[in-house]
Every structure is written in structure tokens, then in C-alpha cells.
Design a protein around this motif. Structure first.
Motif, PDB file in Angstrom:
ATOM      1  N   GLY A 187      30.609-113.426   6.311  1.00  0.00           N
ATOM      2  CA  GLY A 187      30.292-112.675   5.258  1.00  0.00           C
ATOM      3  C   GLY A 187      31.558-111.863   4.765  1.00  0.00           C
ATOM      4  O   GLY A 187      32.750-112.247   5.217  1.00  0.00           O
ATOM      5  N   ASP A 188      31.164-110.938   3.958  1.00  0.00           N
ATOM      6  CA  ASP A 188      32.241-110.038   3.511  1.00  0.00           C
ATOM      7  C   ASP A 188      33.008-109.211   4.567  1.00  0.00           C
ATOM      8  O   ASP A 188      34.276-108.890   4.316  1.00  0.00           O
ATOM      9  CB  ASP A 188      31.585-109.232   2.471  1.00  0.00           C
ATOM     10  CG  ASP A 188      31.138-109.813   1.366  1.00  0.00           C
ATOM     11  OD1 ASP A 188      31.414-110.890   1.106  1.00  0.00           O
ATOM     12  OD2 ASP A 188      30.536-109.112   0.379  1.00  0.00           O
ATOM     13  N   ASP A 189      32.470-109.065   5.711  1.00  0.00           N
ATOM     14  CA  ASP A 189      33.216-108.237   6.836  1.00  0.00           C
ATOM     15  C   ASP A 189      33.689-109.166   7.808  1.00  0.00           C
ATOM     16  O   ASP A 189      32.771-109.911   8.397  1.00  0.00           O
ATOM     17  CB  ASP A 189      32.212-107.194   7.224  1.00  0.00           C
ATOM     18  CG  ASP A 189      33.188-106.432   8.363  1.00  0.00           C
ATOM     19  OD1 ASP A 189      33.117-106.690   9.433  1.00  0.00           O
ATOM     20  OD2 ASP A 189      33.710-105.321   8.052  1.00  0.00           O
ATOM     21  N   VAL A 190      35.028-109.492   8.076  1.00  0.00           N
ATOM     22  CA  VAL A 190      35.376-110.341   9.018  1.00  0.00           C
ATOM     23  C   VAL A 190      36.198-109.532  10.178  1.00  0.00           C
ATOM     24  O   VAL A 190      37.176-108.845  10.041  1.00  0.00           O
ATOM     25  CB  VAL A 190      36.571-111.340   8.540  1.00  0.00           C
ATOM     26  CG1 VAL A 190      37.054-112.445   9.460  1.00  0.00           C
ATOM     27  CG2 VAL A 190      36.155-112.057   7.057  1.00  0.00           C
ATOM     28  N   GLU A 191      35.538-109.756  11.453  1.00  0.00           N
ATOM     29  CA  GLU A 191      35.766-109.096  12.536  1.00  0.00           C
ATOM     30  C   GLU A 191      36.240-107.820  12.590  1.00  0.00           C
ATOM     31  O   GLU A 191      37.024-107.130  13.466  1.00  0.00           O
ATOM     32  CB  GLU A 191      37.000-109.742  13.160  1.00  0.00           C
ATOM     33  CG  GLU A 191      36.619-111.163  13.760  1.00  0.00           C
ATOM     34  CD  GLU A 191      37.832-111.725  14.606  1.00  0.00           C
ATOM     35  OE1 GLU A 191      38.835-111.300  14.509  1.00  0.00           O
ATOM     36  OE2 GLU A 191      37.649-112.672  15.360  1.00  0.00           O
ATOM     37  N   GLY A 192      35.460-106.911  11.534  1.00  0.00           N
ATOM     38  CA  GLY A 192      35.615-105.438  11.491  1.00  0.00           C
ATOM     39  C   GLY A 192      37.406-105.118  10.833  1.00  0.00           C
ATOM     40  O   GLY A 192      37.270-103.991  10.488  1.00  0.00           O
ATOM     41  N   ILE A 214      36.216-109.122   2.550  1.00  0.00           N
ATOM     42  CA  ILE A 214      36.695-110.071   1.431  1.00  0.00           C
ATOM     43  C   ILE A 214      36.094-109.439   0.191  1.00  0.00           C
ATOM     44  O   ILE A 214      35.213-108.633   0.082  1.00  0.00           O
ATOM     45  CB  ILE A 214      35.715-111.367   1.753  1.00  0.00           C
ATOM     46  CG1 ILE A 214      35.945-112.000   3.027  1.00  0.00           C
ATOM     47  CG2 ILE A 214      35.954-112.140   0.479  1.00  0.00           C
ATOM     48  CD1 ILE A 214      37.347-112.682   3.224  1.00  0.00           C
ATOM     49  N   VAL A 215      37.145-109.315  -0.748  1.00  0.00           N
ATOM     50  CA  VAL A 215      37.167-108.732  -2.022  1.00  0.00           C
ATOM     51  C   VAL A 215      36.770-109.559  -3.002  1.00  0.00           C
ATOM     52  O   VAL A 215      35.800-109.308  -3.766  1.00  0.00           O
ATOM     53  CB  VAL A 215      38.467-108.075  -2.334  1.00  0.00           C
ATOM     54  CG1 VAL A 215      38.458-107.298  -3.593  1.00  0.00           C
ATOM     55  CG2 VAL A 215      38.742-107.109  -1.135  1.00  0.00           C
ATOM     56  N   ASP A 216      37.323-110.672  -3.252  1.00  0.00           N
ATOM     57  CA  ASP A 216      36.782-111.780  -4.096  1.00  0.00           C
ATOM     58  C   ASP A 216      37.529-113.117  -3.927  1.00  0.00           C
ATOM     59  O   ASP A 216      38.106-113.126  -3.156  1.00  0.00           O
ATOM     60  CB  ASP A 216      37.404-111.245  -5.734  1.00  0.00           C
ATOM     61  CG  ASP A 216      38.896-110.861  -5.797  1.00  0.00           C
ATOM     62  OD1 ASP A 216      39.499-111.437  -4.888  1.00  0.00           O
ATOM     63  OD2 ASP A 216      39.418-110.406  -6.967  1.00  0.00           O
ATOM     64  N   VAL A 217      37.314-114.016  -4.944  1.00  0.00           N
ATOM     65  CA  VAL A 217      37.729-115.362  -4.607  1.00  0.00           C
ATOM     66  C   VAL A 217      38.731-115.643  -5.720  1.00  0.00           C
ATOM     67  O   VAL A 217      38.794-115.290  -6.682  1.00  0.00           O
ATOM     68  CB  VAL A 217      36.405-116.547  -5.039  1.00  0.00           C
ATOM     69  CG1 VAL A 217      36.860-117.916  -4.935  1.00  0.00           C
ATOM     70  CG2 VAL A 217      35.286-116.304  -3.955  1.00  0.00           C
ATOM     71  N   ILE A 218      39.869-116.205  -5.071  1.00  0.00           N
ATOM     72  CA  ILE A 218      41.097-116.956  -5.739  1.00  0.00           C
ATOM     73  C   ILE A 218      40.855-118.266  -6.214  1.00  0.00           C
ATOM     74  O   ILE A 218      40.484-119.068  -5.229  1.00  0.00           O
ATOM     75  CB  ILE A 218      42.326-116.438  -4.919  1.00  0.00           C
ATOM     76  CG1 ILE A 218      42.425-115.320  -4.373  1.00  0.00           C
ATOM     77  CG2 ILE A 218      43.670-117.094  -5.721  1.00  0.00           C
ATOM     78  CD1 ILE A 218      43.645-114.943  -3.401  1.00  0.00           C
ATOM     79  N   ASP A 247      42.856-105.778   4.376  1.00  0.00           N
ATOM     80  CA  ASP A 247      43.164-105.482   5.731  1.00  0.00           C
ATOM     81  C   ASP A 247      43.110-104.069   6.107  1.00  0.00           C
ATOM     82  O   ASP A 247      43.987-103.119   5.768  1.00  0.00           O
ATOM     83  CB  ASP A 247      44.523-105.970   6.055  1.00  0.00           C
ATOM     84  CG  ASP A 247      45.136-105.881   7.422  1.00  0.00           C
ATOM     85  OD1 ASP A 247      44.232-105.244   8.162  1.00  0.00           O
ATOM     86  OD2 ASP A 247      46.116-106.742   7.791  1.00  0.00           O
ATOM     87  N   ARG A 248      41.891-103.656   6.854  1.00  0.00           N
ATOM     88  CA  ARG A 248      41.857-102.302   7.165  1.00  0.00           C
ATOM     89  C   ARG A 248      42.917-101.705   8.101  1.00  0.00           C
ATOM     90  O   ARG A 248      43.209-100.421   7.955  1.00  0.00           O
ATOM     91  CB  ARG A 248      40.445-102.159   7.803  1.00  0.00           C
ATOM     92  CG  ARG A 248      39.337-102.516   6.899  1.00  0.00           C
ATOM     93  CD  ARG A 248      37.727-101.857   7.288  1.00  0.00           C
ATOM     94  NE  ARG A 248      36.767-102.309   6.482  1.00  0.00           N
ATOM     95  CZ  ARG A 248      35.881-103.213   6.670  1.00  0.00           C
ATOM     96  NH1 ARG A 248      36.392-103.964   7.817  1.00  0.00           N
ATOM     97  NH2 ARG A 248      35.010-103.491   6.152  1.00  0.00           N
ATOM     98  N   GLU A 249      43.287-102.523   9.123  1.00  0.00           N
ATOM     99  CA  GLU A 249      44.271-102.280   9.896  1.00  0.00           C
ATOM    100  C   GLU A 249      45.599-101.880   9.331  1.00  0.00           C
ATOM    101  O   GLU A 249      46.193-100.846   9.586  1.00  0.00           O
ATOM    102  CB  GLU A 249      44.321-103.250  11.024  1.00  0.00           C
ATOM    103  CG  GLU A 249      45.227-102.980  12.115  1.00  0.00           C
ATOM    104  CD  GLU A 249      45.167-103.968  13.358  1.00  0.00           C
ATOM    105  OE1 GLU A 249      46.142-104.293  13.790  1.00  0.00           O
ATOM    106  OE2 GLU A 249      44.136-104.191  13.731  1.00  0.00           O
TER     107      GLU A 249
END
Length: 318
Positions: free
Chosen positions: A2-7, A11-15, A26-28
Motif C-alpha cells: 500500500g501507500d504506507d510502508v512499515e510506518g 508512497i507519493v507517486d510512480v516514476i 521518508d517520515r524518519e
């Protein structure tokens, strides 16, 4: 996945068109990254490639920073590249001048020196796994990626096809084929015959793509020095413009992440300049030269123009 990966990653968009590359936040660490979706059934090979490449610290290696498993899929996280692959560049530009090919080759061989010095072999080098990053002026930056990927048909050394184990000179063979692609303006197909283009780089290319590994350069460093010794006329006045494959950020995303300020286009279009008269005409001419020409050639022309202006001014005041 999904759009959220391991918190941590969102994912914003496709390249690109195939959907394998995604831009993620990257939230961290608080920045954008590139996430590559590992093809089904290839996770073990990509994981080995990840472990090999993660310890390589080199400006021409796109060093992976994280491996993510989730929902039966895996992602390899790397820094975000503002540019395109050699395959894209060939499709956009066609044949490149030998001067640019030599410049890009030097960086690619530097990357392989770092890979081989660490005891590794890339094993899947092909135009789709070499990124070219846009720079404001000068030579674009090469970034080697694709560690652990399946070898691309048409870029595999003859001895590897015959069953030989991985060896650094197989990577040199693939480099030679990539350089031939750049010179011819065409990504090779598996059925293509191997033909070396005529020109100043022909002898160096012949060594790289020699059928027997013992007839190739002994190392990436040796190949780089051989290429550096080849005299190639500068591509004056011909810039190598690299396009970014990144789309404008979706609504709600900006430079500072979700809800951040808008990000300017990587290659923002400049307003057309019409004819201009008066005291600002010289400044306009100089700006046009800087925008349109190779920096060295532009500087030479600007100095010549200023010299003519000074001569005219001296004549009028005499």
C-alpha cells in the motif's frame, strides 16, 4: 504494497511507465527517496545485491539505504535521482558526441572500481541500470544502480553465457556495450551483431568488448586510464541536457513533504526574450549566451563582445 510502508515510507507517486519505481516520503529522515519494487521471484538475488551495495560509499554509486518487506513484496530504497537512465537518454537524444561518451564512461568505470575493490561484481550492468543525474552546468553525474537485478539479455559477456562464474571483466564487457549504444543512439537487442563504431574511441571499445576476457582491460581502473588517454575533440557549444523523469508532485505534497510548499519544476521553462534596445541590450545578449552555449565557449564570446564595445567606446571618445 500500500501507500504506507512499515510506518516509515509513504508512497507519493510512480516514476516512469513500468510502475517499478516510486517516489516516497521518508517520515524518519524527512525527505524524498526512490523505492524500487523488487520483481516477483527475484527477492533473494536483490537482497544479496542490496547487502553488497549498501556498504559502498562512492559518488557514482546509487547506494541503497534500506530494504523493506511487506505484503509479499519487497522494496529497495535509494536516494532520489533527478534525472534519467542511459536508456532514457538514448531514446531522448539519439547518438551522443564521443566527448560526452568518454566523460560518462569515466564516471561509470569509477563506480565499477569501487564495486570491484570491495570484492563484488555488478553482474547486471545495462543502460536501464545507469542513471544520469541533471546538473546545472557541466557534465551530468552518473549513478550506478540495479544491484541484484537479473542480467539484461544482450549485455551478458560470452563466458558468462557459457556458464562461467561472475568476474569483474564481465562488467567491463557490459560497459563497452553501453558506450556503443550511446555512440549509435540505439539500445541494443539480444539479436544484434556486435559492431564497433568508427571514431576516436574505437580501439578502447574493442578492448572492452573483446570476446575473450583475457583480451579485455585487466580492471576498471585500467580501462578508465586507457579511455582518459584517448584524444577526443571537445563538444563545444553542445550541452548534454538531461531530463528529470519526476512528475510534478501531486496535490498536497511539496518540498517539505505532505502539505509543504510547492516544488518548482526541475527544468522550468524560461520566458522567450524578444529584441531589446537601449542600455540593457548588452546584458540581454550576455544572458542569452550563458543560457544557450557551453560555458567555456560562452565566456570566450562574452569577452570578445566586451572587447569590441571597449574599442568602440575608446574610438568615440578619442
Amino acid at each position: 504494497m500500500g501507500d504506507d510502508v512499515e510506518g516509515r515510507y509513504e508512497i507519493v507517486d510512480v516514476i516512469g511507465a513500468d510502475g517499478a519505481l516510486r517516489r516516497a516520503w521518508d517520515r524518519e529522515d524527512g525527505g524524498y527517496v526512490m523505492a524500487t519494487l523488487v520483481p516477483a521471484g527475484e527477492a533473494d538475488a536483490w537482497r544479496r545485491g542490496f547487502e553488497q551495495a549498501r556498504v559502498i560509499d562512492h559518488p557514482h554509486v546509487l547506494t541503497p539505504t534500506d530494504w523493506v518487506d511487506g505484503d509479499g513484496e519487497a522494496l529497495v530504497v535509494t536516494p532520489l535521482v533527478e534525472g534519467e537512465t542511459l536508456a532514457d537518454l538514448i531514446a531522448d537524444r539519439g547518438p551522443l558526441d564521443p566527448w560526452w561518451v568518454k566523460a560518462l564512461a569515466g564516471q561509470l568505470l569509477e563506480a565499477l572500481e569501487a564495486v570491484h575493490a570491495d570484492g563484488g561484481v555488478h553482474g547486471a550492468l545495462a543502460p536501464a541500470h545507469v542513471w544520469v543525474e541533471a546538473t546545472a552546468t557541466g557534465t551530468p553525474t552518473v549513478r550506478l544502480s540495479g544491484f541484484g537485478a537479473e542480467p539484461t539479455p544482450g549485455y551478458v559477456a560470452p563466458e558468462a553465457l557459457a556458464g562461467a562464474g561472475p568476474e569483474p571483466r564481465q562488467d567491463l564487457y557490459a560497459v563497452g556495450l553501453c558506450l556503443i549504444d550511446l555512440l549509435t543512439g540505439r539500445v541494443r537487442q539480444v539479436w544484434d551483431e556486435l559492431t564497433i563504431p568508427e571514431g576516436p574511441l574505437a580501439e578502447a571499445l574493442a578492448r572492452l568488448v573483446a570476446e575473450r576476457p583475457e583480451d579485455r582491460d585487466a580492471s576498471a581502473g585500467e580501462a578508465r586510464w586507457d579511455l582518459a588517454a584517448v584524444a577526443v575533440a571537445p563538444a563545444l557549444g553542445r550541452r548534454l541536457d538531461v531530463r528529470s523523469r519526476l512528475r510534478p508532485l501531486p496535490k498536497g505534497w511539496g518540498a517539505d513533504g505532505p502539505g509543504g510548499r510547492p516544488v518548482p519544476s526541475v527544468k522550468a521553462s524560461k520566458p522567450a526574450r524578444g529584441p531589446k534596445t537601449g542600455p540593457n541590450a548588452v546584458e540581454t545578449l550576455i544572458a542569452d549566451l550563458r543560457d544557450r552555449l557551453d560555458p567555456v565557449l560562452a565566456a570566450t564570446i562574452v569577452l570578445a563582445v566586451l572587447g569590441v564595445i571597449l574599442l568602440i567606446a575608446a574610438f568615440l571618445t578619442w
